[in-house]
Enzyme design. Structure first.
Site, PDB file in Angstrom:
ATOM      1  N   ASP A  78      43.179   5.434 -43.637  1.00 49.47           N
ATOM      2  CA  ASP A  78      42.025   4.549 -43.835  1.00 49.47           C
ATOM      3  C   ASP A  78      42.139   3.826 -45.171  1.00 49.47           C
ATOM      4  OD1 ASP A  78      41.162   6.554 -45.693  1.00 49.47           O
ATOM      5  OD2 ASP A  78      40.263   7.636 -44.008  1.00 49.47           O
ATOM      6  N   ASP A  80      40.141   2.040 -48.478  1.00 47.13           N
ATOM      7  CA  ASP A  80      38.944   1.851 -49.295  1.00 47.13           C
ATOM      8  C   ASP A  80      39.168   0.637 -50.180  1.00 47.13           C
ATOM      9  OD1 ASP A  80      37.850   4.217 -48.300  1.00 47.13           O
ATOM     10  OD2 ASP A  80      38.858   5.419 -49.828  1.00 47.13           O
ATOM     11  N   ASP A 159      40.018  11.258 -59.282  1.00 40.90           N
ATOM     12  CA  ASP A 159      40.537  12.596 -59.548  1.00 40.90           C
ATOM     13  C   ASP A 159      41.963  12.608 -60.116  1.00 40.90           C
ATOM     14  OD1 ASP A 159      41.417  11.777 -57.034  1.00 40.90           O
ATOM     15  OD2 ASP A 159      40.645  13.518 -55.943  1.00 40.90           O
TER      16      ASP A 159
HETATM   17  P1  ATP Z   1      42.891  10.862 -47.826  1.00 49.11           P
HETATM   18  O1  ATP Z   1      41.920   9.817 -47.341  1.00 49.11           O
HETATM   19  O2  ATP Z   1      44.302  10.603 -47.483  1.00 49.11           O
HETATM   20  O3  ATP Z   1      42.436  12.213 -47.530  1.00 49.11           O
HETATM   21  P2  ATP Z   1      42.050   9.921 -50.393  1.00 49.11           P
HETATM   22  O4  ATP Z   1      42.643  10.064 -51.752  1.00 49.11           O
HETATM   23  O5  ATP Z   1      41.906   8.536 -49.869  1.00 49.11           O
HETATM   24  O6  ATP Z   1      42.900  10.800 -49.427  1.00 49.11           O
HETATM   25  P3  ATP Z   1      39.230  10.119 -50.081  1.00 49.11           P
HETATM   26  O7  ATP Z   1      38.390  11.333 -49.937  1.00 49.11           O
HETATM   27  O8  ATP Z   1      39.286   9.118 -48.997  1.00 49.11           O
HETATM   28  O9  ATP Z   1      40.677  10.649 -50.417  1.00 49.11           O
HETATM   29  O10 ATP Z   1      38.770   9.424 -51.430  1.00 49.11           O
HETATM   30  C1  ATP Z   1      39.154   8.123 -51.819  1.00 49.11           C
HETATM   31  C2  ATP Z   1      39.357   8.095 -53.324  1.00 49.11           C
HETATM   32  O11 ATP Z   1      38.142   8.412 -53.990  1.00 49.11           O
HETATM   33  C3  ATP Z   1      40.365   9.083 -53.866  1.00 49.11           C
HETATM   34  O12 ATP Z   1      41.688   8.597 -53.779  1.00 49.11           O
HETATM   35  C4  ATP Z   1      39.907   9.247 -55.294  1.00 49.11           C
HETATM   36  O13 ATP Z   1      40.326   8.166 -56.077  1.00 49.11           O
HETATM   37  C5  ATP Z   1      38.400   9.183 -55.153  1.00 49.11           C
HETATM   38  N1  ATP Z   1      37.807  10.529 -54.949  1.00 49.11           N
HETATM   39  C6  ATP Z   1      37.496  11.116 -53.783  1.00 49.11           C
HETATM   40  N2  ATP Z   1      36.956  12.324 -53.968  1.00 49.11           N
HETATM   41  C7  ATP Z   1      36.905  12.515 -55.288  1.00 49.11           C
HETATM   42  C8  ATP Z   1      36.448  13.567 -56.123  1.00 49.11           C
HETATM   43  N3  ATP Z   1      35.941  14.681 -55.601  1.00 49.11           N
HETATM   44  N4  ATP Z   1      36.556  13.413 -57.465  1.00 49.11           N
HETATM   45  C9  ATP Z   1      37.061  12.270 -57.994  1.00 49.11           C
HETATM   46  N5  ATP Z   1      37.522  11.256 -57.267  1.00 49.11           N
HETATM   47  C10 ATP Z   1      37.444  11.359 -55.936  1.00 49.11           C
HETATM   48 MG    MG Z   2      40.921   7.948 -48.004  1.00 47.90          MG
END
Ligand code: ATP
Ligand code: MG
Length: 467
Positions: A78, A80, A159
């Site tokens: 996905d 963002d 993060d």
């Molecule tokens: P995936 O979607 O592949 O699981 P992702 O890194 O995109 O991994 P998401 O949960 O979609 O994870 O979050 C998008 C972004 O938001 C992350 O890449 C990070 O930059 C930020 N993020 C998400 N959760 C947190 C958190 N708990 N603390 C800090 N930043 C966060």
């Molecule tokens: Mg994501």
């Protein structure tokens, strides 16, 4: 000049609202020849969103996990987008845009194409708050008006360094505030800021660390890893629903076995799933359970990596099966008859699990159906097999039974019988039932000529009990 200013006010330009504090230093600008992002891996809709926002005069970037995956050459699941436009400003630019969330509003922009609709999540750059942490907001403070920040602040709230890069598809440039690209090259997962403080702010980040390490194969930077041993217990304070979501992501990552090993190595598995406690702490008697769960997770990983769907109910049914089996056998040893013993064991298993982390109801009912189908696979006479095939969750129950055959908990011939039965025509099915009857000496039900004419007959009472 004045008209420009009035226009900006009318548009409620984010510059007016944004906090100016805590800005990070300038980002590194990384060009295509270094980041090597393949434009074919981009979502057209995500590009459309950044383009539309930029045309309207805002900054807009693809951000987070999508950029990490693009740099790794993986197609992101996905996308963002981060922007300096406020949610209301974003919403006005798209036809299908919904404001989501109360504390921090984001916008879901939906696109309907050939396949599933695609949702692009658009969030406004977030400010760093003093005593940073979402708990500040939970204490009742209204954040909406002062939460927007600069891109540098937004990057600092993320993060891991590899999750804090911003990609502008129009210039094909990556903006990197925290050395994410260098960490990519070193295959290192590094928390931004002081790791212990960041885990205290949000303990879920510990589970994210393990998940991303398993997914990318990167090593946790020593400073990022070391506080986890001490702070792992903070996970017990995380609301159960959030914990469940994160564990589900971990199990559905396509790297679940590696992630579970990672949880064990970090000492984080205690209290999440009781089963993880005992299979990962691996006493000799847990060998069978370990094999079963390992095979189930390997199957799941394989399915996810080849783009197939996996049901969460099925997955949790496998993870809790060794516990259930133990309880079921214990009930029988206490003198209960087979089916009540199974149902009682299901209640017990689910109740014990809920002490650690509640499994959502809809998955719980799938699990119960899959489990309660298991003894029914042994009734291979009369109308029983037909009735079983007609149950809505038959496929899941059948796959589950095959897993039990593969680990030797069930005789492989049972799996083979069912596989043939599903594929056979009515005559073939009659022949199979006859062979099952002869094989087991089971007096229950004589195989009648055709399915429609067959009347149900009782099965042997001891059938289907756990062996
Ligand atoms: P995936 O979607 O592949 O699981 P992702 O890194 O995109 O991994 P998401 O949960 O979609 O994870 O979050 C998008 C972004 O938001 C992350 O890449 C990070 O930059 C930020 N993020 C998400 N959760 C947190 C958190 N708990 N603390 C800090 N930043 C966060
Ligand atoms: Mg994501």
């Amino acid at each position: 000049m004045i008209t420009k200013f009035i226009k900006r006010i009318l548009r409620r330009d984010p510059m007016v609202k944004h906090s100016q504090t805590h800005d990070s230093s300038a980002p590194k600008r990384i060009q295509k020849k270094s980041h090597r992002i393949d434009p074919h891996l981009l979502s057209k809709n995500a590009v459309k969103v950044t383009h539309t926002l930029q045309q309207a005069g805002y900054e807009a970037f693809i951000v987070g996990g999508a950029v990490r995956d693009l740099v790794l050459g993986i197609e992101p699941k996905d996308f963002d987008v981060a922007t300096n436009a406020t949610p209301e400003q974003v919403q006005r630019l798209f036809r299908k845009a919904r404001l989501i969330g109360r504390r921090f509003q984001i916008v879901h922009v939906t696109f309907f194409g050939k396949g599933h609709p695609e949702i692009i999540e658009v969030s406004t750059f977030r400010a760093l708050l003093d005593n940073a942490g979402d708990h500040v907001a939970e204490s009742g403070r209204i954040l909406r008006d002062n939460v927007w920040g600069s891109q540098g602040e937004d990057a600092a709230r993320r993060d891991f360094t590899i999750n804090a890069m911003y990609y502008d598809p129009s210039t094909e440039t990556v903006l990197d505030y925290h050395g994410g690209m260098a960490d990519m090259q070193k295959k290192t997962l590094r928390m931004i800021g002081d790791p212990a403080k960041r885990y205290r702010e949000d303990p879920i980040r510990m589970l994210r660390a393990i998940r991303f390490a398993a997914k990318t194969g990167f090593a946790l930077d020593p400073n990022t890893r070391s506080p986890i041993a001490k702070l792992g217990t903070l996970l017990h304070d995380v609301p159960s629903a959030r914990l469940f979501d994160e564990i589900l992501k971990l199990l559905m990552s396509g790297y679940s076995w590696a992630a579970i090993q990672g949880l064990r190595d970090a000492g984080l598995h205690h209290g999440l799933l009781p089963l993880l406690d005992h299979i990962l702490d691996s006493g000799a008697d847990s060998k069978g359970a370990n094999d079963f769960v390992k095979l189930a997770l390997a199957n799941t990983d394989q399915r996810i990596q080849s783009g197939k769907s996996v049901s969460a109910g099925f997955l949790f049914a496998t993870l809790l099966w060794p516990d259930l089996l133990k309880n079921w056998k214990a009930n029988i040893a206490k003198g209960m008859s087979n089916i009540p013993a199974l149902h009682d064991a299901m209640d017990d298993t689910i109740a014990t699990q809920s002490e650690g982390m509640t499994i959502q109801r809809r998955f719980e009912s799938d699990m119960r159906e899959i489990w309660s189908m298991q003894p029914r696979f042994e009734k291979r006479v009369g109308r029983y097999p037909y009735r079983l095939i007609e149950s809505p969750r038959f496929r899941a129950g059948y796959d589950f039974m095959l897993l039990r055959c593969a680990t030797g908990e069930q005789h492989p011939a049972l799996g083979e019988w069912w596989t043939s039965f599903i594929a056979a025509d009515p005559d073939g099915q009659d022949a199979l039932m006859l062979s099952a009857k002869n094989e087991t000496g089971n007096p229950a039900g004589s195989p009648a000529k055709r399915r429609r004419r067959r009347k149900p007959k009782s099965a042997a009472p001891s059938e289907g009990a756990p062996s």
